[in-house]
Design a protein around this motif. Structure first.
Motif, short mmCIF file in Angstrom:
data_model
loop_
_atom_site.label_atom_id
_atom_site.label_comp_id
_atom_site.label_asym_id
_atom_site.label_seq_id
_atom_site.Cartn_x
_atom_site.Cartn_y
_atom_site.Cartn_z
N LEU A 3 40.80 39.10 19.38
CA LEU A 3 41.65 37.96 19.09
C LEU A 3 41.02 36.73 19.70
N LEU A 4 40.98 35.67 18.95
CA LEU A 4 40.35 34.45 19.42
C LEU A 4 41.41 33.39 19.68
N GLY A 5 41.20 32.66 20.75
CA GLY A 5 42.10 31.55 21.08
C GLY A 5 41.64 30.28 20.41
N PRO A 33 39.13 41.34 24.02
CA PRO A 33 39.02 42.55 23.20
C PRO A 33 40.00 43.62 23.68
N GLY A 34 40.16 44.65 22.86
CA GLY A 34 40.96 45.79 23.26
C GLY A 34 40.23 46.62 24.30
N ILE A 35 40.98 47.49 24.96
CA ILE A 35 40.42 48.36 26.00
C ILE A 35 40.68 49.80 25.60
N LEU A 53 44.62 53.25 24.45
CA LEU A 53 44.04 52.06 23.85
C LEU A 53 45.00 50.90 24.11
N VAL A 54 44.51 49.81 24.65
CA VAL A 54 45.32 48.61 24.84
C VAL A 54 44.80 47.57 23.85
N LEU A 55 45.67 47.17 22.92
CA LEU A 55 45.27 46.24 21.86
C LEU A 55 46.08 44.95 21.96
N PRO A 56 45.46 43.84 22.32
CA PRO A 56 46.18 42.56 22.33
C PRO A 56 46.61 42.17 20.92
N VAL A 71 49.65 37.50 27.30
CA VAL A 71 49.10 38.51 26.40
C VAL A 71 50.25 39.43 25.98
N LEU A 72 50.42 39.59 24.69
CA LEU A 72 51.34 40.56 24.12
C LEU A 72 50.47 41.67 23.55
#
Length: 165
Positions: A3-5, A33-35, A53-56, A71-72
């Motif tokens: 995801l880009l800001g 990025p995701g983790i 998996l952690v996905l913003p 961050v959601l």
């Protein structure tokens, strides 16, 4: 998934003191990025493996040139035990990082050890749905609500679990 800001503007200053626009590269963007992670827990009597998996979904971290922001994220998690147990969770979480640290701190390390509150404080909350399928084919569901606060060196977390009917 990346995801880009918001984009940073660069270029020479104009007479009015504003920046003139020029092409912005991916390196001029703040991304989160995701983790992907996993692990193994073991004792003399039991071994379990897990993956998460952690996905913003939405991120404002770095948009103002600081490492602060929200961050959601969604987090699927699963584990498998050696006696046939399978657990799965799906969560939605939010974190906010309070800091005055510049995004350049991520790429330009000056060699000193950060102080207890130097990198800021985070707060967060989450909601999870969990399922456990036991070795005896019993299935249990529960809902979890959690809250957290912390720094690099100390985290305090609490969770309220409720069995689903």
């Amino acid at each position: 998934m990346v995801l880009l800001g918001g984009a940073l503007q660069a270029g020479p200053e104009t007479v009015a003191g504003e920046k003139s626009a020029k092409a912005v590269t991916i390196h001029d963007q703040w991304s989160l990025p995701g983790i992907l992670g996993g692990g193994v827990k073991t004792t003399d009597e039991y071994t379990e493996g897990n993956v998460f998996l952690v996905l913003p979904v939405i991120s404002t971290v770095g948009r103002d040139g600081l490492l602060s922001g929200d961050v959601l994220f969604i987090e699927p998690y699963s584990s498998w035990g050696e006696q046939g147990e399978v657990a799965a969770s799906l969560g939605l979480g939010w974190r906010h990082h309070f800091t005055t640290q510049s995004v350049s701190a991520v790429t330009k390390h000056d060699g000193h050890q950060a102080g207890f509150l130097e990198e800021g404080v985070f707060v967060g909350a989450n909601f999870f749905v969990d399922m456990l399928d036991t070795q005896f084919d019993n299935q249990f569901w529960q809902l979890g609500v959690g809250a957290e606060v912390g720094t690099r060196y100390l985290e305090i977390r609490g969770e309220l679990l409720h069995p689903a009917q």
